[in-house]
Design a protein around this motif. Structure first.
Motif, short mmCIF file in Angstrom:
data_model
loop_
_atom_site.label_atom_id
_atom_site.label_comp_id
_atom_site.label_asym_id
_atom_site.label_seq_id
_atom_site.Cartn_x
_atom_site.Cartn_y
_atom_site.Cartn_z
N SER A 12 -0.81 -8.26 1.43
CA SER A 12 -0.60 -6.91 1.95
C SER A 12 -0.23 -5.92 0.86
N PRO A 13 -1.03 -4.85 0.66
CA PRO A 13 -0.64 -3.83 -0.32
C PRO A 13 0.61 -3.08 0.10
N TYR A 14 0.81 -2.93 1.42
CA TYR A 14 2.02 -2.25 1.87
C TYR A 14 3.26 -3.10 1.58
N ALA A 15 3.13 -4.42 1.69
CA ALA A 15 4.25 -5.29 1.33
C ALA A 15 4.57 -5.17 -0.16
N TYR A 16 3.54 -5.08 -0.98
CA TYR A 16 3.74 -4.90 -2.42
C TYR A 16 4.47 -3.59 -2.71
N LEU A 17 4.01 -2.50 -2.10
CA LEU A 17 4.65 -1.20 -2.34
C LEU A 17 6.08 -1.19 -1.81
N ALA A 18 6.31 -1.83 -0.66
CA ALA A 18 7.67 -1.90 -0.11
C ALA A 18 8.58 -2.73 -0.99
N PHE A 19 8.04 -3.82 -1.53
CA PHE A 19 8.81 -4.66 -2.44
C PHE A 19 9.26 -3.86 -3.66
N GLU A 20 8.36 -3.06 -4.18
CA GLU A 20 8.69 -2.23 -5.35
C GLU A 20 9.67 -1.11 -4.99
N VAL A 75 3.75 3.34 -9.11
CA VAL A 75 3.57 1.88 -9.12
C VAL A 75 2.13 1.57 -9.52
N GLU A 76 1.97 0.65 -10.45
CA GLU A 76 0.63 0.23 -10.85
C GLU A 76 -0.01 -0.56 -9.71
N LEU A 77 -1.21 -0.17 -9.32
CA LEU A 77 -1.92 -0.88 -8.25
C LEU A 77 -3.41 -0.83 -8.53
N ALA A 78 -4.02 -2.02 -8.57
CA ALA A 78 -5.47 -2.14 -8.66
C ALA A 78 -5.90 -3.21 -7.67
N PHE A 79 -6.85 -2.90 -6.84
CA PHE A 79 -7.27 -3.87 -5.84
C PHE A 79 -7.86 -5.11 -6.50
N PRO A 80 -7.56 -6.28 -5.93
CA PRO A 80 -8.18 -7.50 -6.46
C PRO A 80 -9.69 -7.46 -6.26
N VAL A 115 -1.64 -10.39 -7.77
CA VAL A 115 -2.64 -9.88 -6.83
C VAL A 115 -3.01 -8.43 -7.13
N TRP A 116 -1.99 -7.60 -7.35
CA TRP A 116 -2.16 -6.15 -7.25
C TRP A 116 -2.21 -5.41 -8.59
N THR A 117 -2.32 -6.12 -9.68
CA THR A 117 -2.57 -5.48 -10.98
C THR A 117 -3.71 -6.22 -11.67
N GLY A 118 -4.50 -5.50 -12.40
CA GLY A 118 -5.55 -6.11 -13.21
C GLY A 118 -6.91 -6.18 -12.56
N GLY A 119 -6.97 -6.17 -11.22
CA GLY A 119 -8.26 -6.16 -10.53
C GLY A 119 -9.02 -7.46 -10.53
#
Length: 218
Positions: A12-20, A75-80, A115-119
């Motif tokens: 979940s990208p929202y879980a990642y953003l909430a974690f940060e 927050v750095e975010l790149a979709f896998p 998951v959410w950095t690097g693509g």
């Protein structure tokens, strides 16, 4: 001190953003957090709903929205390379790092970044092997005990009324979503609407509101 259970799935990208965002959103408050990985697919199946990414227009909107939110949060975010993907390998790895299946923040951060950095492909076998070596879990992620703990976490979440991630449980109350963090903070601060003598009555009263739409099981 209040104790928060943070239910998450690395898919979940929202879980990642909430974690940060959690440490920022709750800055200055006294609290502790237990991170509990759960299988989002199991929660959705239990509640008879499609995953967000299974509805094409919703999928496109979510992908736009989380990228905008990420740059807004810094927050750095790149979709896998592929999304959604099967997150069970990552969930089991997180569980395997601690005897009670409660990974610490470093473990969760490492897997979210995986998951959410690097693509790259989040479920790639070689990458999973590399992050497993990095985290050096005390148990094999494929062990039956690890699988059982993940199921137990998910069953517990369902019993608590958790239906999606990220969710935060405190004092038996569940707050859902990245946008619930201000409400969670208000509760921890003793906000009158949430903490006065009628708060529990108000909290539970919504369940008694009649629905004008027949249930799917009717």
């Amino acid at each position: 001190m209040k104790h928060i259970t943070f239910y998450l799935d690395f898919i979940s990208p929202y879980a990642y953003l909430a974690f940060e965002e959690l440490p920022v959103a709750l800055m200055g408050l006294s609290y502790s957090v237990r991170y509990k990985p759960v299988f989002l697919g199991g929660l959705l199946k239990h509640n008879g709903v499609l995953g967000p990414a299974e509805v094409p227009p919703k999928r496109a909107w979510i992908y736009r929205h989380v990228q905008w939110l990420a740059q807004r949060q810094g927050v750095e975010l790149a979709f896998p390379a592929m999304h959604p993907f099967n997150p069970l390998g990552l969930l089991r790895l997180a569980i395997a790092t601690q005897a009670q299946g409660l990974p610490n923040r470093y473990v969760c951060e490492t897997l979210f970044k995986h998951v959410w950095t690097g693509g790259a492909d989040a479920a790639d076998a070689a990458r999973l092997q590399a992050v497993t070596a990095l985290l050096a879990p005390g148990r094999e992620p494929g062990e039956d005990s690890v699988k059982a703990q993940l199921k137990a976490h998910s069953d517990e979440a369902i019993a608590q009324g958790v239906f999606g991630v990220p969710s935060y449980e405190v004092d038996g109350k569940v707050f859902w979503g990245l946008d619930a963090l201000p409400m969670l903070r208000a509760y921890l601060e003793g906000d009158a609407w949430l903490a006065d003598n009628d708060a529990d009555k108000r909290w539970n009263a919504v369940q008694a509101i009649p629905s004008g739409i027949p249930s799917r099981t009717a």
